[in-house]
Design an enzyme around this catalytic site. Structure first.
Site, PDB file in Angstrom:
ATOM      1  N   LYS A   1       0.862  -1.185   0.000  1.00  0.00           N
ATOM      2  CA  LYS A   1       0.000   0.000   0.000  1.00  0.00           C
ATOM      3  C   LYS A   1       0.889   1.223   0.000  1.00  0.00           C
ATOM      4  CE  LYS A   1      -3.182   2.725   2.846  1.00  0.00           C
ATOM      5  NZ  LYS A   1      -3.916   2.853   4.117  1.00  0.00           N
TER       6      LYS A   1
ATOM      7  N   GLU B   1      -7.933  11.653  13.195  1.00  0.00           N
ATOM      8  CA  GLU B   1      -7.029  10.536  13.454  1.00  0.00           C
ATOM      9  C   GLU B   1      -6.080  10.828  14.613  1.00  0.00           C
ATOM     10  OE1 GLU B   1      -3.972   7.541  11.073  1.00  0.00           O
ATOM     11  OE2 GLU B   1      -5.081   9.066   9.983  1.00  0.00           O
TER      12      GLU B   1
END
Length: 464
Positions: free
Chosen positions: A213, A264
């Site tokens: 990723k 986050e």
């Protein structure tokens, strides 16, 4: 500059007293540069002004250098605080990687910089507190206590009705708060054609097994039609994103600021208890409650988004394991924000020994939610691909106290703003089945939290 150093040396003297809570904008405007704000759902609101000490670092050892400098700063502290939340803390952040602050708009920002505010207003559950800090030659107890008394008088004289900062313009519906500035022209650093090529190349590398990723980002430069209303923008973000970590960091002269409202959390440490999040996988919000719920269910069942999310959750657990006596993860769920919905897994751990929060920050940064896997290859891909400097975007920002406890967020949904210019940042995770056009649309969605506060009230985005 390699290493880290306080611009003054210990001892530290800090004094605190309770005050009546002033209006946010009035308090923000009353404080000198460099200013800092920090607010989170499980933390106090802090507004800091001036610098009693500044710690800076650069290079691959910047986390360790700031940790050591912070420990040295606090170890001789003479601190009288009426509540734990008002105790001295240093606030700041790090560059995403070495060399990330080389170009505009990042040149005023070191690769690591933390400030002990000279004056600190803390608004906690048990009231408002005013703290004055002094270090080195200024650390005279009588002088600090006199300065605290003077600051109390000054804050008591502030406008209690919350007048917004000066700067002209028409007021919005919230009293005298100035309107959003509007955007006269905007420029993308990445064209749609270049984006498709970059995402396609990344997908090829993932399918070939070189990557699992990678997170690719874009930047959007905006010329503002009016002066940037600093305090008013922060107030609007607080109203719209109360469940996010909101932050504001000015360089030394206060000529610009890095700010945002991120969903986050990177890590928080209190004693030996660690809390962190896996946050990856995104969709939009629906126009109706039923559409919103349909989108949330689709996100939970979407193979691409679930795969991306599980890569992040698995890696966070692996990164915590060397420090932890136990780790537990909550159930994967959908977290709803004003403009997007995310897959979210809360993760907690109990450490096997006492640790400094920066030990954990260094171990966790960058998470696969903002970097990729394997980390080294993902970082190389980011540096080769992105035509701009990330600076502090997607990097750890937060605070540290004398015990080595602290809280750090991942600085996404963010921008650097000066008087008439702003640069916004947003990114997406690329995996084997990523579609460039869908990822482009997701980037535009992630610009919205900041872009909404810059566009004029008629929604004009100029060259966008």
């Amino acid at each position: 500059m390699k290493g880290a150093r306080p611009r003054s040396s210990p001892p530290l003297v800090s004094r605190t007293t309770a005050i009546d809570e002033p209006a946010f904008a009035a308090a923000f405007d009353a404080l000198p540069a460099p200013r800092t704000t920090w607010s989170a759902p499980d933390d106090a609101l802090v507004i800091g002004g001036g610098s009693a000490a500044t710690l800076t670092a650069a290079g691959g050892d910047r986390f360790a250098a700031i940790r050591d400098a912070t420990t040295e700063l606090f170890e001789s502290g003479d601190v009288h605080a009426g509540t734990e939340a008002a105790r001295p803390r240093v606030f700041g952040g790090f560059a995403f990687h070495e060399g990330a602050c080389d170009g505009d708009p990042w040149t005023p920002f070191p690769e690591a910089r933390f400030v002990l505010p000279r004056v600190q207003l803390t608004v906690a559950d048990n009231g408002a507190w005013l703290t004055v800090n002094a270090v080195g030659d200024d650390a005279d107890v009588s002088a600090v206590e006199d300065r605290l008394a003077s600051e109390v008088d000054r804050f008591a004289a502030l406008d209690g009705d919350g007048e917004a900062p000066s700067g002209g313009g028409n007021a919005d519906s919230r009293g005298d708060r100035p309107p959003r500035p509007g955007i006269s022209e905007s420029r993308r650093t990445t064209s749609p054609e270049a984006w498709r090529e970059s995402v396609g190349a990344a997908v090829d590398r993932i399918r070939d097994g070189d990557l699992r990723k990678v997170v690719l980002a874009q930047a959007l430069e905006a010329d503002l039609a009016a002066d940037f209303p600093r305090a008013a923008t922060l107030e609007r973000l607080a109203e719209k994103y109360p469940d996010c970590h909101r932050y504001w960091f000015e360089p030394e002269a206060g000529e610009s600021a890095f700010f945002g409202a991120t969903p986050e959390r990177l890590v928080s440490l209190r004693g030996r208890t660690v809390e962190t999040d896996a946050l990856a996988g995104t969709t939009g919000r629906g126009e109706t409650p039923s559409e919103d719920e349909w989108l949330a269910r689709e996100l939970l069942d979407d193979e691409k988004n679930v795969h991306e999310h599980e890569l992040v959750a698995e890696t966070v657990r692996d990164q915590l394991e060397p420090f932890a006596a136990s780790i537990s993860a909550g159930e994967r769920r959908v977290r709803r924000l004003a403009t997007v919905q995310h897959l979210h897994t809360p993760i907690t751990a109990e450490l096997d020994a006492d640790r400094h929060v920066l030990d954990l920050v260094e171990a966790l940064h960058p998470t696969p939610a903002v970097g990729g896997l394997p980390p080294d290859r993902a970082l190389a891909t980011i540096r080769e691909t992105e035509p701009f400097d990330r600076g502090w975007y997607a990097a750890p920002v937060g605070w540290i106290d004398a015990a080595g406890n602290g809280a750090f967020a991942v600085a996404i949904r963010s921008a650097v703003a000066a008087r008439r210019r702003a640069t916004l940042f947003a990114g997406v995770g690329i995996v084997s089945d990523s579609d460039p056009d869908r990822e482009w649309d997701e980037v535009q969605l992630k610009y919205r939290p900041i872009l909404d506060e810059l566009e004029g009230d008629d929604g004009d985005a100029g060259g966008r």
